[in-house]
Design a protein around this motif. Structure first.
Motif, PDB file in Angstrom:
ATOM      1  N   HIS A 100      41.764   5.603  74.958  1.00 42.40           N
ATOM      2  CA  HIS A 100      43.449   5.288  74.945  1.00 42.40           C
ATOM      3  C   HIS A 100      43.829   4.380  73.643  1.00 42.40           C
ATOM      4  CE1 HIS A 100      44.537   6.682  78.810  1.00 42.40           C
ATOM      5  NE2 HIS A 100      43.263   6.597  79.224  1.00 42.40           N
ATOM      6  N   ARG A 101      43.474   4.839  72.542  1.00 44.39           N
ATOM      7  CA  ARG A 101      43.978   4.304  71.297  1.00 44.39           C
ATOM      8  C   ARG A 101      44.893   5.074  70.391  1.00 44.39           C
ATOM      9  NH1 ARG A 101      41.163  -0.500  69.912  1.00 44.39           N
ATOM     10  NH2 ARG A 101      42.165  -0.406  67.759  1.00 44.39           N
ATOM     11  N   ALA A 102      45.842   4.456  70.071  1.00 51.62           N
ATOM     12  CA  ALA A 102      47.149   5.303  69.014  1.00 51.62           C
ATOM     13  C   ALA A 102      47.089   4.667  67.577  1.00 51.62           C
ATOM     14  CB  ALA A 102      48.130   5.526  69.826  1.00 51.62           C
ATOM     15  N   ASP A 103      46.983   5.587  66.744  1.00 50.18           N
ATOM     16  CA  ASP A 103      47.112   5.120  65.334  1.00 50.18           C
ATOM     17  C   ASP A 103      48.571   5.603  65.011  1.00 50.18           C
ATOM     18  OD1 ASP A 103      44.758   3.882  65.248  1.00 50.18           O
ATOM     19  OD2 ASP A 103      43.546   5.419  64.268  1.00 50.18           O
ATOM     20  N   VAL A 104      49.607   4.902  64.563  1.00 54.91           N
ATOM     21  CA  VAL A 104      50.549   5.316  64.419  1.00 54.91           C
ATOM     22  C   VAL A 104      51.313   5.011  63.001  1.00 54.91           C
ATOM     23  CG1 VAL A 104      53.232   5.061  64.934  1.00 54.91           C
ATOM     24  CG2 VAL A 104      51.325   4.908  66.898  1.00 54.91           C
ATOM     25  N   TYR A 105      51.433   6.168  62.327  1.00 56.07           N
ATOM     26  CA  TYR A 105      52.034   5.774  60.830  1.00 56.07           C
ATOM     27  C   TYR A 105      53.644   5.922  60.623  1.00 56.07           C
ATOM     28  CZ  TYR A 105      46.960   6.650  60.009  1.00 56.07           C
ATOM     29  OH  TYR A 105      45.682   6.274  60.117  1.00 56.07           O
ATOM     30  N   MET A 106      54.094   5.202  59.939  1.00 55.58           N
ATOM     31  CA  MET A 106      55.466   5.055  59.581  1.00 55.58           C
ATOM     32  C   MET A 106      55.726   4.420  58.579  1.00 55.58           C
ATOM     33  SD  MET A 106      56.684   1.973  62.287  1.00 55.58           S
ATOM     34  CE  MET A 106      55.969   3.248  63.668  1.00 55.58           C
ATOM     35  N   ARG A 107      57.098   4.822  57.903  1.00 46.79           N
ATOM     36  CA  ARG A 107      57.521   4.365  56.795  1.00 46.79           C
ATOM     37  C   ARG A 107      57.440   2.753  56.830  1.00 46.79           C
ATOM     38  NH1 ARG A 107      63.284   6.834  55.819  1.00 46.79           N
ATOM     39  NH2 ARG A 107      63.273   5.143  54.067  1.00 46.79           N
ATOM     40  N   PRO A 108      57.286   2.336  55.521  1.00 44.35           N
ATOM     41  CA  PRO A 108      57.139   0.692  55.414  1.00 44.35           C
ATOM     42  C   PRO A 108      58.461   0.098  55.940  1.00 44.35           C
ATOM     43  CG  PRO A 108      56.129   1.580  53.481  1.00 44.35           C
ATOM     44  CD  PRO A 108      57.008   2.749  54.185  1.00 44.35           C
ATOM     45  N   ASP A 109      59.507   0.389  55.783  1.00 49.86           N
ATOM     46  CA  ASP A 109      60.973  -0.231  56.452  1.00 49.86           C
ATOM     47  C   ASP A 109      61.039  -0.155  58.016  1.00 49.86           C
ATOM     48  OD1 ASP A 109      61.391   2.400  56.411  1.00 49.86           O
ATOM     49  OD2 ASP A 109      63.596   2.198  55.688  1.00 49.86           O
ATOM     50  N   GLN A 110      60.083   0.780  58.607  1.00 47.29           N
ATOM     51  CA  GLN A 110      60.082   0.962  59.976  1.00 47.29           C
ATOM     52  C   GLN A 110      58.835  -0.021  60.688  1.00 47.29           C
ATOM     53  OE1 GLN A 110      62.465   2.944  61.851  1.00 47.29           O
ATOM     54  NE2 GLN A 110      63.130   2.570  59.634  1.00 47.29           N
ATOM     55  N   VAL A 111      58.032  -0.570  60.020  1.00 49.98           N
ATOM     56  CA  VAL A 111      56.797  -1.420  60.756  1.00 49.98           C
ATOM     57  C   VAL A 111      57.493  -2.415  61.342  1.00 49.98           C
ATOM     58  CG1 VAL A 111      54.828  -2.671  60.123  1.00 49.98           C
ATOM     59  CG2 VAL A 111      55.249  -0.518  58.907  1.00 49.98           C
TER      60      VAL A 111
END
Length: 411
Positions: free
Chosen positions: A306-317
């Motif tokens: 039950h782990r999730a690695d989420v990637y997003m644009r730097p301005d969304q962090v």
């Protein structure tokens, strides 16, 4: 002290305590039967007749008439010679009823009756309060502030029943004064020292759920279901909803036209930010929705742990993490996943605002660079070290460290 005064006294008490007529009559009868049993050894041959409306109380002693000298139990039998003093037409074998007056009892016995009546009425009232509010657990009630203490607030409902709102169950920004009306959910009801203690809560997710039921008819009617609620009281809440009718948009119905439905809830919760999310069994999509308002570019799930690695644009962090980290924490609680957020740097064509590096670069350094027009990472990297030293008040060593951090973003 006569019969009427005693009964009238408790008739008034009955009205004040809102005990029904039949119950009050039964309590008075039981108390007097107990007194008679204590005085005479038994009470089965006594009749206690109570009329609350008229304030009448009559006690009749029933005994069998026996021949003179054959009385074995004076409580249940009476000699013929004594019986004809009451009514000259009596015969042996008949039953005689003789009225007993309160004046025939001692002062201590009357006092005990009064105390027993008070105790029975109070016990009945406490039991009624307990049962009434035990059935209301999970319901929203409105009560008036009566007294404010450091650790809790005492409230009275419309029947003057005492309710408790502990400090731990208040929204941090709650402020109340005597006479204010408070809405809260009944959290639990306990009996302490034979007294009902009713605890209210404004921080419980159930309180938020009940507010939605009151504001959104579709939820009350069962067309929309609230699947789960998580909240940091007074700060942020996330509500997952699902519609059983494809024609109904659950999120739109909960928010209302121009936010008309949710605004009332937000005001009640002291401007708590409420995110209404469309529930789905697709974990990846659910996590994406739970991190709103941030937009993600990709996600990798470890369903077993039950782990999730989420990637997003730097301005969304920063949007994903939220003020005080509340957004990402609540998203994790809502979805049941431990969420880790990463900047997506797969492509170097994207630029990053300098402010996004505030966790690695001191704010005063960022401000110095912004003052010379360098508000993004690439705008800094386009200048060499010497030019940056000349245009700012920063040391060369500081600038080289900033450049190292910014370059690492695009590697």
């Amino acid at each position: 002290m006569d019969n009427i005064n005693l009964v009238e006294n408790f008739s008034e008490f009955k009205e004040f305590k809102n005990i029904d007529r039949e119950t009050m009559m039964r309590i008075i009868e039981d108390v007097f039967h107990s007194m008679l049993a204590k005085k005479y050894g038994e009470e089965s041959n006594f009749d206690v007749i109570v009329n609350i409306d008229r304030g009448d109380l009559e006690i009749w002693h029933n005994r069998e008439i026996v021949e003179d000298g054959e009385v074995e139990n004076p409580n249940t039998q009476i000699a013929y010679s004594d019986a004809i003093k009451i009514e000259p037409d009596f015969e042996v074998g008949e039953e005689v009823s003789e009225q007993i007056f309160l004046s025939d009892f001692g002062r201590r016995e009357i006092l005990n009756v009064r105390q027993a009546l008070v105790a029975r009425v109070m016990d009945y009232e406490k039991d009624n309060i307990y049962k009434k509010y035990k059935e209301k657990v999970g319901e929203v009630v409105t009560a008036e502030v009566y007294q404010i203490w450091k650790k809790e607030i005492l409230l009275l409902d419309d029947e003057n029943i005492e309710l408790i709102l502990p400090k731990s169950e208040q929204i941090p920004s709650d402020y109340f004064k005597k006479g204010d009306n408070i809405r809260a959910v009944v959290s639990k009801v306990d009996m302490r020292n034979n007294t009902p203690v009713i605890i209210l809560s404004r921080t419980s997710p159930v309180f938020l759920e009940r507010l939605f039921e009151q504001e959104v008819p579709e939820i009350y009617d069962g067309l929309i279901t609230i699947k789960k609620i998580v909240r940091v009281p007074g700060e942020r809440a996330k509500v997952a909803v699902e519609s059983y009718d494809d024609r109904i948009d659950p999120v739109g119905a909960c928010v209302g036209m121009k936010g008309s439905r949710i605004h009332g809830i937000v005001r009640e919760l002291r401007n708590e930010n409420i995110d209404v999310i469309n529930y789905t069994t697709n974990d990846s999509l659910f996590i994406q929705r739970a991190l709103s308002p941030a937009k993600i570019t990709s996600i990798h799930l470890d369903e077993e742990n039950h782990r999730a690695d989420v990637y997003m644009r730097p301005d969304q962090v920063s949007l994903a993490i939220g003020k005080g980290g509340f957004n990402i924490r609540l998203a994790g609680q809502l979805t049941g996943y431990e969420i880790d957020v990463y900047r997506d740097t797969d492509t170097d064509t994207e630029d990053v605002k300098l402010q996004e590096f505030s966790d690695e670069i001191d704010q005063w350094i960022i401000d110095e660079l912004i003052n010379i027009g360098c508000d993004t990472a690439k705008s800094v990297l386009e200048l060499d070290v010497e030019e940056l030293v000349n245009r700012t008040d920063l040391e060369e060593e500081t600038i080289r460290e900033v450049i190292r951090i910014l370059k690492a973003e695009f590697e």
